[in-house]
Every structure is written in structure tokens, then in C-alpha cells.
Design an enzyme around this catalytic site. Sequence first.
Site, short mmCIF file in Angstrom:
data_model
loop_
_atom_site.label_atom_id
_atom_site.label_comp_id
_atom_site.label_asym_id
_atom_site.label_seq_id
_atom_site.Cartn_x
_atom_site.Cartn_y
_atom_site.Cartn_z
N LYS A 62 -3.08 15.67 1.28
CA LYS A 62 -2.13 16.64 0.75
C LYS A 62 -2.86 17.79 0.07
CE LYS A 62 1.49 13.16 0.16
NZ LYS A 62 2.15 12.17 -0.74
N GLN A 98 2.35 10.17 -6.69
CA GLN A 98 2.22 9.31 -5.52
C GLN A 98 2.73 7.90 -5.82
OE1 GLN A 98 1.28 10.37 -2.49
NE2 GLN A 98 1.45 8.34 -1.57
N ASP A 146 9.08 16.17 -4.07
CA ASP A 146 9.28 14.96 -3.28
C ASP A 146 10.77 14.75 -2.97
OD1 ASP A 146 7.24 13.34 -2.29
OD2 ASP A 146 6.72 12.59 -4.28
N1 GUN Z 1 4.36 7.03 -1.00
C1 GUN Z 1 4.66 6.91 0.30
N2 GUN Z 1 5.28 8.02 0.75
C2 GUN Z 1 5.36 8.85 -0.30
C3 GUN Z 1 5.90 10.16 -0.47
O1 GUN Z 1 6.44 10.79 0.44
N3 GUN Z 1 5.78 10.69 -1.69
C4 GUN Z 1 5.20 10.04 -2.73
N4 GUN Z 1 5.14 10.62 -3.92
N5 GUN Z 1 4.70 8.81 -2.61
C5 GUN Z 1 4.78 8.24 -1.40
#
Ligand code: GUN
Length: 295
Positions: A53, A97, A120
Site C-alpha cells: 500500500k 491494518q 477503509d
Molecule cells: N485486512 C484485510 N483486508 C483489509 C483491508 O482492506 N483493510 C484493512 N485495514 N485491513 C485489512
Amino acid sequence: MAHTLIDGKQIAAEVQGELSGRIDRLVETGHRPGLAVVLVGENPASISYVTAKERDCEKVGIASFDHRLPVETSQEALLDLVARLNADDAVDGILVQLPLPEQIDSDLVLQSIDPVKDVDGFHPLSLGRMLTGLPTLLPCTPHGVVQMLVRSGHDPAGKHVVVLGRSNIVGKPLANLLALKQPGGNATVTVCHSRTPDIAAVTRQADILIAAIGKPEFVTADMVKDGVVVIDVGVNRVDDATRKRGYRLVGDVDFEGVKERASAITPVPGGVGPMTRTMLLFNTVVAAERRRGIE
Ligand code: GUN
């Protein structure tokens, strides 16, 4: 059946191309969009997602602010960090995350993020706005899947879409998005999950099948009808001694078997993953524009 591959990398590049002018415009007004990425602990999959990311941000000209905290971080310390990021004008988007270590209440943390910066789309306010069709930041994977379908010529409108999985991150928001009375929606949606008695009987009715259950190669050829369009959200690590890393990535779909019946199918990797990451960039740009009064 001759299947076509739905190329997530290509569609992601197309969306990123559309974002670059918007990012330039923000930079010209003196504000480079910024994303804060918070990782607690050292889950290997989470580390690789977060690293990817941040690399994506750099590539498109979004500033990223990296916050890596030890696994024993207290809930109070994490909430304190989120409060500081909420107040930081350089931060347009905040991503914490998941999963978080067990001493931390994930729901509480997600609710502490300012909805304006909720890139998110996991805040209850964001989800509620999505559900009612109000403008909001949409969860990245569900939005990425919808964009992928529409842009590859498989508009879900009028189709029977079967969503396998009911997580808060993918299945639940995606099923709702697909049923909305708006572009990218208008589908007839069925949700299957671990308590569905005969999953195959349902998945065989799908015009479009979306697998998001986190079980390697769960969907087999006998579970789909000829001509189905398959979107595989799964990213599962399975042991593989022939690989340098000791594992390989497989989806929730038995690609080799199912592709013979499908009219179109996404690969893993190179399918939904790049779209999820791109919709995070999209949300960061949208959040930055809204915070600066640019529409
Ligand atoms: N863990 C797995 N997928 C995601 C996501 O799309 N965003 C976040 N913050 N954590 C995740």
C-alpha cells in the site's frame, strides 16, 4: 468454454491513470494527498499488504505516513495515535491494518477514526451511508470488485450474483453494494455462508459468483454453471516447498477446474488484490478533495 481472464492489474492501472490528474490538481493547490498506514504487530501477510500500500502511494504521488507499532501495543496507545492522526491536517486518510492483536477491540478502534478520513470505509457511519445510497467512502475490496465487473463489461444489473462469505470487510458490504439502486448495483443478490446447508445448489444458480470465504480452492467446477463470471477475492497461503518463499498464493476458487466452465474469471494473484489497493488510493484522493472543498 473459452474463458476470458479479468485482468485486475490492467483495470487497476486504468483507474490509477484517472486519479493522476486529480492528484496533480491537489498538489497544485498546495496539498499533496496523504495516507497514514498503521500496523500493529508482525503478521507476515499484514506486513506485505501494508508495504504494498505504501509503495502504491509513492507510485501515484500520495504521501504515506508509516506507523508500525509493537504487538504488545495497548488499546489506549492505539486510540491515542488515531486521535493524533484525526487532528493532523496533512493526513487525509487513516488505515489501521486488520487483524489487530487480541488485547485491542477492533470495533472501538474503527469507530475512533474520523469518518471524513475513513478510507477503509469500515466505520459504522460510512457503512450506514453506503447502505442508504448516500455519498461516502466505500470499502475498498467491495468497491474494487464492482469496478472490475463494470469495467470488464459484466455489469451486475439484472444478474443473479451469489456472494460466498459474510465478513464485515467483504461479503456483507459487497452484497449490499450490488443490490443498491445505482450504477454498479441493481443485481439480485444471494449471500451464502458456513451455515448454508447446500452451498453448491445455490452457487450453481449464479450468473456472477464472488468467493470471499478464505478457504483455498473451495469452489470447484461442479459448483458453477456454464458461462458463469467468477470473481475470486481469496488470498490464501498454501505450503509449497518448490517456491523460494516456501508457499504460494491461491484463491478461494479452483482456478484450473472452474476456468473451463466460466466465461470470465479473475486470477490470484493479479485479480482483486490490485483493485483493492487501487480503491484505497481512490478513497484517499476523494477524502483529500472533500477536505479541501474540491468536488
Ligand atoms: N485486512 C484485510 N483486508 C483489509 C483491508 O482492506 N483493510 C484493512 N485495514 N485491513 C485489512
